[in-house]
Write an enzyme that holds these catalytic residues in place. Structure first.
Site, PDB file in Angstrom:
ATOM      1  N   ASP A   1     -62.600  33.506  27.490  1.00 27.55           N
ATOM      2  CA  ASP A   1     -62.390  33.603  28.962  1.00 27.55           C
ATOM      3  C   ASP A   1     -63.690  33.304  29.648  1.00 27.55           C
ATOM      4  OD1 ASP A   1     -61.056  35.288  27.200  1.00 27.55           O
ATOM      5  OD2 ASP A   1     -60.070  36.575  28.886  1.00 27.55           O
TER       6      ASP A   1
ATOM      7  N   ASP B   1     -67.728  39.298  33.775  1.00 30.96           N
ATOM      8  CA  ASP B   1     -66.436  38.854  34.824  1.00 30.96           C
ATOM      9  C   ASP B   1     -66.974  38.479  36.003  1.00 30.96           C
ATOM     10  OD1 ASP B   1     -64.475  38.646  33.096  1.00 30.96           O
ATOM     11  OD2 ASP B   1     -63.990  40.800  33.074  1.00 30.96           O
TER      12      ASP B   1
HETATM   13  N1  GLY Z   1     -60.167  37.777  31.268  1.00 25.12           N
HETATM   14  C1  GLY Z   1     -58.951  38.264  31.062  1.00 25.12           C
HETATM   15  C2  GLY Z   1     -57.622  37.859  30.712  1.00 25.12           C
HETATM   16  O1  GLY Z   1     -57.450  36.524  30.959  1.00 25.12           O
HETATM   17  O2  GLY Z   1     -56.933  38.529  30.754  1.00 25.12           O
END
Ligand code: GLY
Length: 419
Positions: free
Chosen positions: A185, A120
């Site tokens: 994501d 992330d």
């Molecule tokens: N990347 C985590 C979400 O979109 O909840």
């Protein structure tokens, strides 16, 4: 002639790489949007001044649930969105206190540049340091971004052709462990790598990002351009083990935010690579989203396109009685609005107009009292009605810092198309 020459220069100074690619859609923009955008930004800046006043100096706003503000440390995946939103609002208003607040959070966030435990870092560091660096051009921020890109690139596995999203984790239904999970994501974290390549001249960051996108295109995107949330791999052989969900309704359903991450991510990767396969994927995913029979009229999706439907067996205990009304996810609406504004600049005229019209509708919906919170309510967040993680019964029908970030970005992106 005047417009043709002036607008791209203005855009370039504001959005760098993003703006360079924005040419065609300037002509489709609806000048009447200016009123909505101006008043929404004014309200947003006021709301974030309030949010600042209630946020402890070393914490990052995340959500607001049961009348309580929930904040996080810098380590949470959402930590970059608050400073990033402040940076966007500063850009529009030139209110120095908003930029000062953003920079004060960067002091706490900086340590994350060495965090190799998460994929992330793109969200955390590029949305924050990336935007503030674009505005201030401070060398120290550039160095943080380069180190963050190195940490992120360290999670790349050349056998799989992907960056590993999460460390080894138990499946949602507890039936197995996933050694090398990759989530859709992760497309969003690639922008940090493209940036690092451009700023350092080191092509390896770009190569990793492009390869990751290619692998995701092959394994996450279904033939109808819907998407799997999670693909798990064997890290030794690079083979796909399974296609699953962690935050969606079912393994074969389409989780709205995941679809949104794909639309945004593939659009951005097309911008950075010029590879038409990514444009085709972004368009296919956008068309799936916009043409879906379950997309409500205001174009803000339910949290999953298939929530509660038969034919989508849920591997976790979905309690229909608990959700008699299927929750919307404003965060998905906001990020898709922003993505469509960019995508509308890359397609033929007919498609471009269609994408921009859809983005307008989304912005209007989000800017209405149905989603925009009244002043000093909603814990200081801009938007109501997002879903963080319904499968874990967390953050359902709440504000989320990332919904605000992509909403502010969409407002600014649209504004740059106006005279
Ligand atoms: N990347 C985590 C979400 O979109 O909840």
């Amino acid at each position: 002639m005047k417009v043709i020459f002036r607008v791209p220069i203005l855009l370039l100074s504001i959005f760098g790489g993003y703006a360079l690619a924005q040419k065609k859609n300037v002509g489709y923009a609806d000048q009447r949007m200016l009123k909505t955008i101006d008043s929404s930004v004014k309200h947003s800046a006021n709301q974030y001044r309030f949010l600042k006043s209630i946020t402890p100096v070393d914490r990052f706003p995340k959500t607001y649930e049961k009348e309580s503000s929930i904040t996080s440390t810098a380590r949470n995946w959402t930590s970059g969105f608050y400073p990033g939103t402040l940076a966007y609002l500063y850009e529009y208003t030139k209110d120095q206190q908003l930029l000062d607040e953003a920079e004060s959070k960067l002091r706490f966030l900086k340590s994350q540049k060495d965090n190799t435990d998460t994929h992330d870092l793109g969200f955390m560091m590029y949305c924050s340091f990336g935007n503030v660096y674009r505005i201030t051009k401070k060398e120290e921020y550039k160095d943080v971004l380069i180190q963050s890109a190195k940490s992120l690139a360290g999670r790349y596995n050349s056998k799989v052709g992907s960056i590993q999203s999460w460390n080894r984790i138990k499946a949602l239904d507890g039936s197995e462990y996933w050694d090398f999970p990759v989530i859709i994501d992760n497309m969003m974290n690639l922008e940090l790598l493209f940036f690092a390549s451009k700023i350092t001249g080191d092509q390896s960051f770009k190569n990793i990002a492009a390869k990751h996108a290619e692998t995701a295109m092959k394994n996450h995107v279904r033939p109808d351009y819907s998407s799997y949330h999670v693909v798990t791999y064997n890290p030794e052989t690079g083979m796909v083990n399974s296609r699953k969900t962690y935050q969606g309704f079912a393994d074969n359903s389409t989780w709205a935010r995941g679809q949104g991450w794909g639309i945004y991510g593939f659009t951005m990767v097309y911008r950075e690579t010029g590879d038409k396969r990514f444009l085709k994927t972004a368009q296919g995913m956008a068309d799936f989203f916009l043409n879906h029979k379950n997309l409500p009229e205001d174009k803000i999706p339910y949290w999953d396109f298939n929530a509660g439907q038969t034919g989508f067996p849920s591997s976790w205990n979905y309690d229909t009685a608990k959700y008699p009304v299927i929750p919307r996810d404003a965060s998905a609406g906001a990020l898709v609005a922003s993505a469509l504004i960019e995508l509308s600049g890359y397609t033929n005229r007919e498609k471009g107009k269609q994408y921009l019209k859809a983005a307008e509708m989304m912005i209007k919906s989000l800017s209405s009292p149905a989603y925009t919170a009244p002043a000093n309510k909603n814990g200081g967040f801009l938007l109501m009605h997002s879903v963080g993680n319904l499968t874990k019964d967390r953050e359902v029908d709440v504000p989320l810092s990332y919904a605000d970030y992509y909403y502010a970005e969409a407002l600014l992106r649209y504004k740059t198309l106006l005279k």
